[in-house]
Each structure stands twice: as C-alpha cells, then as structure tokens.
Motif scaffolding. Structure first.
Motif, PDB file in Angstrom:
ATOM      1  N   PRO A 183       0.826  -1.214   0.000  1.00  0.00           N
ATOM      2  CA  PRO A 183       0.000   0.000   0.000  1.00  0.00           C
ATOM      3  C   PRO A 183       0.857   1.259   0.000  1.00  0.00           C
ATOM      4  CG  PRO A 183      -0.051  -1.068   2.156  1.00  0.00           C
ATOM      5  CD  PRO A 183       0.656  -2.008   1.233  1.00  0.00           C
ATOM      6  N   ILE A 184       0.436   2.241  -0.776  1.00  0.00           N
ATOM      7  CA  ILE A 184       1.118   3.528  -0.823  1.00  0.00           C
ATOM      8  C   ILE A 184       0.545   4.404   0.277  1.00  0.00           C
ATOM      9  CG2 ILE A 184       1.624   5.563  -2.223  1.00  0.00           C
ATOM     10  CD1 ILE A 184       1.325   3.834  -4.690  1.00  0.00           C
ATOM     11  N   ASN A 188      -5.255   5.195  -1.462  1.00  0.00           N
ATOM     12  CA  ASN A 188      -5.909   3.894  -1.519  1.00  0.00           C
ATOM     13  C   ASN A 188      -5.349   3.053  -2.657  1.00  0.00           C
ATOM     14  OD1 ASN A 188      -6.903   5.404  -3.622  1.00  0.00           O
ATOM     15  ND2 ASN A 188      -9.026   4.743  -3.361  1.00  0.00           N
ATOM     16  N   LEU A 189      -4.101   3.355  -3.060  1.00  0.00           N
ATOM     17  CA  LEU A 189      -3.462   2.668  -4.172  1.00  0.00           C
ATOM     18  C   LEU A 189      -2.338   1.769  -3.674  1.00  0.00           C
ATOM     19  CD1 LEU A 189      -3.190   5.742  -6.567  1.00  0.00           C
ATOM     20  CD2 LEU A 189      -4.932   3.948  -6.629  1.00  0.00           C
ATOM     21  N   TYR A 190      -1.870   0.926  -4.577  1.00  0.00           N
ATOM     22  CA  TYR A 190      -0.780   0.006  -4.278  1.00  0.00           C
ATOM     23  C   TYR A 190       0.401   0.270  -5.207  1.00  0.00           C
ATOM     24  CZ  TYR A 190      -3.869  -2.998  -1.462  1.00  0.00           C
ATOM     25  OH  TYR A 190      -4.713  -3.496  -0.506  1.00  0.00           O
ATOM     26  N   GLN A 191       1.577  -0.091  -4.713  1.00  0.00           N
ATOM     27  CA  GLN A 191       2.758  -0.213  -5.548  1.00  0.00           C
ATOM     28  C   GLN A 191       3.013  -1.692  -5.771  1.00  0.00           C
ATOM     29  OE1 GLN A 191       6.584   0.920  -3.844  1.00  0.00           O
ATOM     30  NE2 GLN A 191       7.215   1.836  -5.783  1.00  0.00           N
ATOM     31  N   PHE A 325     -13.592   3.410  -9.572  1.00  0.00           N
ATOM     32  CA  PHE A 325     -13.860   2.062  -9.103  1.00  0.00           C
ATOM     33  C   PHE A 325     -13.244   1.854  -7.720  1.00  0.00           C
ATOM     34  CE2 PHE A 325     -13.976   1.613 -13.767  1.00  0.00           C
ATOM     35  CZ  PHE A 325     -15.246   1.088 -13.897  1.00  0.00           C
ATOM     36  N   PRO A 326     -13.791   0.908  -6.949  1.00  0.00           N
ATOM     37  CA  PRO A 326     -13.217   0.628  -5.630  1.00  0.00           C
ATOM     38  C   PRO A 326     -11.779   0.147  -5.721  1.00  0.00           C
ATOM     39  CG  PRO A 326     -15.400  -0.363  -5.865  1.00  0.00           C
ATOM     40  CD  PRO A 326     -15.008   0.126  -7.220  1.00  0.00           C
ATOM     41  N   VAL A 330      -9.414  -1.844  -8.841  1.00  0.00           N
ATOM     42  CA  VAL A 330      -8.182  -1.343  -9.444  1.00  0.00           C
ATOM     43  C   VAL A 330      -7.035  -2.313  -9.194  1.00  0.00           C
ATOM     44  CG1 VAL A 330      -6.542   0.566  -9.462  1.00  0.00           C
ATOM     45  CG2 VAL A 330      -8.983   1.034  -9.187  1.00  0.00           C
ATOM     46  N   SER A 331      -6.989  -2.866  -7.976  1.00  0.00           N
ATOM     47  CA  SER A 331      -5.938  -3.832  -7.652  1.00  0.00           C
ATOM     48  C   SER A 331      -6.037  -5.064  -8.544  1.00  0.00           C
ATOM     49  CB  SER A 331      -6.026  -4.227  -6.180  1.00  0.00           C
ATOM     50  OG  SER A 331      -5.078  -5.213  -5.860  1.00  0.00           O
TER      51      SER A 331
END
Length: 393
Positions: A183-184, A188-191, A325-326, A330-331
């Motif tokens: 998690p970044i 609410n995003l990921y690397q 989108f949730p 996205v993940s």
C-alpha cells in the motif's frame, strides 16, 4: 526678480513641458480613462471588460514575442554550454520567476525533470535487495494456503537507506514470476513488484524491445499513440507521449513521462526508469484522461552476458489511473494486467528474435570503459553480494 539659474530655468521648463505633445497626449489619455471608469456603472460594462481583456491579450502576446526574440538573440551569441550557465545562475537567484517564464514561454526545464543518477542507483539497490529476499523465500517457503509477506527489515540489506518499512504481500506466484504489492501511504493505491526469470531470450533483445516505440506499436494492440517528443542532450533522457486503451467503459488514458536507461557492465545490470512529467508540447486533451502519477522501474540482471539467453528482472510499478472504481477493482486490474503485459513483451521479443525483425539497438556493442555510472570501490564493497548465496526457484 534676480534669482539663481535653477530658479530662472524652472518656469521655462514648466512652460515647455506644458506645451509638449506628449504631455497633451497623457492628459487626453487620462481624460479617456476617467470617462471609461465613469461609464463602468452603465450597461456598457461588459463591453469595456471585453475590450480590456483583448488589450491584455495583445500586450501579453507582444511580451512573449519579445521574449522569444531575446532568447533567439542569446542563442546566436552564446554557445549551448554558456546558455546553460546563464540559466543556472538566473534560476539560482530567481527560481520562481524562471518557472513562470518557462511556463509562459512553453519551455521544458530539463534541469528539474531529468532522471538523476541516484534514481538509477536506487533501482539497482532494490534489485539486490529483492534477490536476497527471494533467496530467503526459497529457503523458508510458507505452508500451502498461507499468504506470503516479505519484510525487508528481517533480511540483511546492502544499505540502510534501502530498508523499507512496510511488508510486501505476495498476490500471485507463477512458474516464471512472483508478484507482490504494497500500500502507498496516504492513498488507496498500491505499488507493485514483479520478480521473474526468462531463459529463452537474451537480455539485450528484451531490453531493446521494451525501448523501441515503433516496434511496440505493432505488437501492443492497446496503443493509440506512442512517440518520443523530446530528448535531453546531457543525460539522454527522453520524454514519451503514450495514449493507451483502458477496459470498457473507461476512457483511454494519456501518459506523458520521462525515461532514462543505463547499462552497467561492471555490475552486470540493465536499468530503465520512468516517471510522469508535464511537457508544454503536450497539453491535456478532453478526449483522454491524463495520468499525472506514474512511476516504473525495471532492472535486468543477465545470467551470463547481455547477448546470451537467460536473465532475471525486477519490475516496480505504480500509477493513479483516475478511476472511480473501488480499490479492490483497481488492484485486480493491475494484478492481472501486469503479467499479461509481461507475457506480450516476452512473446514480442521471441518473435523479433525468431523472425529476425529489426529492432533498434539501444545498447552499445562495446561497453568497456564507457559506463557513465561506475560505483566507487567503497560503494561496491558495501553493496556487492555473493551470487552463490542467491538461489532462485
């Protein structure tokens, strides 16, 4: 009466000034301005506002043309090196004004946008750390059904600066690669990170296929536009404009990013770093969604040489695609899209090799003594790892 020369001259000068045509013009202009201000309260106000906007636009255009003429004059008078020195001194004293001048004049500031050497070094360090982590994973594999988290704090690292604070969660494991996410912070995003191996293509061909924009237009069906629009003569960095399709019903995404690649023969590494930038020659289009947060690094370590088949690679990727989108959607898209892209890249490399498709060679054939980034002996002593200690699945 009798007075000094100054007292005698002043009345005459005042009379001449009053009779001067410039003074008369200024008085007329002042009267006109007063009349316009008095008419501001009348219904003609919008017309006056439009006239004022047109006048400001005309004056701004004149100033920009004048600035371009001055820039052309200096380019004729001074060499490229001297111009860079003048710009650096001006930017050191008036940084804010220089940014404003560059924005108004449509100038791209390479000094701030180029990818630095330390970013390439950092990517190489991450490759070494990941090799050690994967070696640890191979020795202590989790039981079936358990999720795998790799914490860099539990392994020896080459440099304290490379220690990461959060665990990487494994989300996919295949025969040729493993995929992690992290998690970044603050979003609410990921690397994402992919560590994988190919044994049927050479590192040189794989690297060149990824860099060749013209060939990618042929094998990547999602490409709408992909062009190199600018190049830095100092470091070789390139600005790329990339427009790609996204899954329906989303709009296509528009990327503008700077990239820089480096081949480190001494440490047997190939590095490509990319990140988003803003370029005055590529304004935002209403037909596409501009992605302003984007980073990508890929590091390749050949098993033997750059031309022999077989290599390991580490791909680190993150972006903000501006979707509604949730997080889990996205993940899922990224987790499934990255392996699909890598497989297409692998197949395109195989096709280019087997069918002898001409791909631009970005790697010098004779690299001895040409490395721009040769770490010092002290640095190599700190970061070198015994390859015999790293066993891969």
């Amino acid at each position: 009466g009798v007075g000094t020369g100054r007292e005698v001259l002043l009345p005459g000068w005042s009379w001449a000034l009053c009779a001067c045509p410039v003074t008369t013009m200024l008085r007329s202009l002042s009267t006109a301005i007063v009349a316009l201000v008095l008419r501001w309260r009348r219904p003609a106000g919008p017309r006056l506002l439009s006239l004022l906007a047109s006048h400001c636009s005309f004056v701004t255009g004149q100033r920009l043309r004048r600035a371009q003429q001055i820039a052309q004059l200096y380019s004729n008078l001074y060499t490229e090196h001297a111009r860079r020195g003048l710009w650096r001194r001006l930017r050191a004293r008036h940084a804010g004004a220089c940014r404003l001048m560059a924005a108004l004049g449509g100038v791209f500031l390479w000094e701030e946008a180029r990818i630095r050497d330390d970013e390439l070094y950092r990517s190489a360090e991450e490759m070494r750390n990941m090799e050690m982590l994967v070696g640890t994973l191979n020795r202590f594999r989790p039981e079936a059904g358990q999720s795998c988290c790799l914490d860099p704090r539990n392994t020896c690292t080459a440099s304290s600066d490379a220690v990461e604070r959060q665990a990487w969660e494994m989300v996919m494991e295949r025969k040729q690669f493993r995929l992690w996410r992290q998690p970044i912070e603050g979003t609410n995003l990921y690397q994402y990170r992919v560590f994988g191996t190919y044994t049927d293509v050479s590192p040189r061909q794989f690297f060149n296929v990824q860099l060749d924009t013209e060939y990618r237009k042929k094998w990547d069906a999602l490409i709408i536009q992909l062009d190199v629009i600018d190049r830095d003569p100092v470091t070789g960095c390139e600005v790329v404009h990339w427009i790609t399709h996204f899954p329906y019903p989303m709009y296509p995404r528009d990327y503008v990013y700077v990239r820089r690649y480096h081949v480190d023969e001494e440490n047997n590494l190939m590095i490509l770093v990319s990140r988003a930038v803003e370029h005055p020659n590529v304004p935002e289009s209403p037909e596409f969604v501009r992605v302003r947060t984007y980073q990508s690094q890929i590091v390749i370590r050949p098993h033997s040489s750059f031309d022999a088949n077989g290599f390991d690679y580490l791909l680190t990727y993150s972006d903000n695609p501006q979707t509604v989108f949730p997080r889990y959607c996205v993940s899922w898209m990224v987790s499934s899209g990255m392996p699909d892209f890598l497989e297409k890249l692998h197949l395109a490399t195989l096709q280019a090799t087997n069918m002898e498709i001409k791909v631009k060679d970005h790697i010098p054939r004779h690299l001895e003594g040409s490395s721009e980034m040769k770490p010092s002996s002290e640095r190599k002593g700190e970061t070198s790892c015994n390859r015999g200690q790293m066993e891969y699945a």
